[in-house]
Design a protein around this motif. Sequence first.
Motif, PDB file in Angstrom:
ATOM      1  N   THR A 147      -4.420   1.860  21.683  1.00 48.45           N
ATOM      2  CA  THR A 147      -4.981   2.079  23.018  1.00 48.45           C
ATOM      3  C   THR A 147      -3.875   2.169  24.067  1.00 48.45           C
ATOM      4  OG1 THR A 147      -6.953   0.832  22.385  1.00 48.45           O
ATOM      5  CG2 THR A 147      -6.562   1.174  24.741  1.00 48.45           C
TER       6      THR A 147
ATOM      7  N   ILE B 205      -2.826   5.407  26.547  1.00 49.22           N
ATOM      8  CA  ILE B 205      -2.824   5.344  28.015  1.00 49.22           C
ATOM      9  C   ILE B 205      -1.482   5.804  28.571  1.00 49.22           C
ATOM     10  CG2 ILE B 205      -2.880   3.740  29.977  1.00 49.22           C
ATOM     11  CD1 ILE B 205      -4.998   2.140  28.489  1.00 49.22           C
TER      12      ILE B 205
ATOM     13  N   VAL C  31      -2.511   8.051  31.931  1.00 46.60           N
ATOM     14  CA  VAL C  31      -3.783   7.691  32.562  1.00 46.60           C
ATOM     15  C   VAL C  31      -3.504   6.704  33.706  1.00 46.60           C
ATOM     16  CG1 VAL C  31      -6.043   6.631  32.218  1.00 46.60           C
ATOM     17  CG2 VAL C  31      -5.003   8.014  30.385  1.00 46.60           C
TER      18      VAL C  31
ATOM     19  N   TYR D  30      -4.074   3.694  36.263  1.00 44.35           N
ATOM     20  CA  TYR D  30      -4.866   2.468  36.157  1.00 44.35           C
ATOM     21  C   TYR D  30      -4.308   1.428  37.108  1.00 44.35           C
ATOM     22  CZ  TYR D  30      -0.951   0.750  33.338  1.00 44.35           C
ATOM     23  OH  TYR D  30       0.300   0.376  32.908  1.00 44.35           O
TER      24      TYR D  30
ATOM     25  N   LEU E 111      -8.503  -2.754  33.933  1.00 47.42           N
ATOM     26  CA  LEU E 111      -8.335  -3.049  32.516  1.00 47.42           C
ATOM     27  C   LEU E 111      -8.458  -4.549  32.241  1.00 47.42           C
ATOM     28  CD1 LEU E 111      -5.170  -0.833  31.894  1.00 47.42           C
ATOM     29  CD2 LEU E 111      -7.546  -0.208  31.441  1.00 47.42           C
TER      30      LEU E 111
END
Length: 425
Positions: free
Chosen positions: A335, A339, A344, A346, A351
């Motif tokens: 994962t 990311i 991505v 964030y 999260l």
Amino acid sequence: MRLSCDVELKNRLLPSHGMKGKGRPLRCSLAIGRRGGNSGNGQEGAVFLMVCSAKDKTGTKYKLKGNMEQVFTRFVQEGKATLRLKEPEQDICISKADPLQLKNFLSVLKLGCQGSKLEKVHLSTLTPATSAQVERPKTKMVILQRSDYPIRERFPKGLESLRVNGCSLSRIDSRILGLKHLRALDLSKNRIRTLPDDPGQSTALVELKLADNLLERLPPALCLSSLRNTLQFLDLAGNNLKFLPPQICEMTSLLRLHVANNQLTTLPENFGRLEKLRFFSAQENQMVVLPFSFMDLSMDEVDLSGNCFQLAEQEASASHMQRTSEEFPTLLEVTARSIKKQRVPYTEEDLPRHLHHHLSRVKWCVCSNPCFQPYAKHRVPFNLHRVAHTLVGPTSAPVEGFLCSAFCWSNLQANPNAPWKCKRK
């Protein structure tokens, strides 16, 4: 009404007599008002334009009504305008004026030329200009003694260069952070321990010198502020820095970076992102290894003397490996890799805490892929002449990086200099 600006007076009759004016712009104060002794009720008394300079503070007066041939306002947004008078036959060339103040001044000037609708405009009696009104704004200031440091007075708003040395400052004065036009700030040889996270209104800084202070850390937020796009020279020599934050690699406009005489043991992994860096000095530190991305740089001069670079003979021809115990990536690892690889965006709120913490421990392989665990460390010797035209100190040093897979490890074994590596992100 007054306007501070640069003024050049041009006599239009000189060319017809074969003469050329040799004037140059002077700092002046332009004022619109009435002569002393007029009633000033808006209907009586002529309106004049007065030009005052440092040599003539009493000023020269020009009648406005029926005496303005033309006003050139094409470059008013740049603080420039030209007033063409009928008598005397002169052009008053205005420059370096505040655009908004200049527009307001020209509006009142237009009413004065028409000689009407001035009852709503308060025009004071014309008086000689003060020294402050005809002096050029101070752009450079040097303070070398504590007694000369301004305690109650403000710093001049137009400062572009400020040098404060040997004044035992413990922090950066908030008044300095309010200087909008500041381009060079030298606070060396003080006792500054901490830096602000935000440069305030000093967003035009090109040069920042903080050498010989007591700094123990460089705030990451400061590196991510507006300085990341403007700062070209950063001097942190002679402090107590033990590490540089990874965020310093976002300051991609840096041309010079001085971190000599600190306690650095290594540099950020993505140090190679400073593509514009041309002069780098890190002498007299405690560095034993350089990041692998250091190989991406191309500099004019590098000084790494006085460090602790050592590479054993048995490591000179082979990489030094340190593998983790895990052989297969976990779901958390997969994962996190996705990311980072897909970039991505964030925040900490987006999260789970354990995933956010895991992402903060990212390592970048020489093939540009992110890795967390498992990964391998490798260390190889590197000829510093490949990244610098002029070297001071050692000509070679060990570089250390990370490998995300056995494939990358086999490539590295085949070629320790790793010419196969991709450009790191």
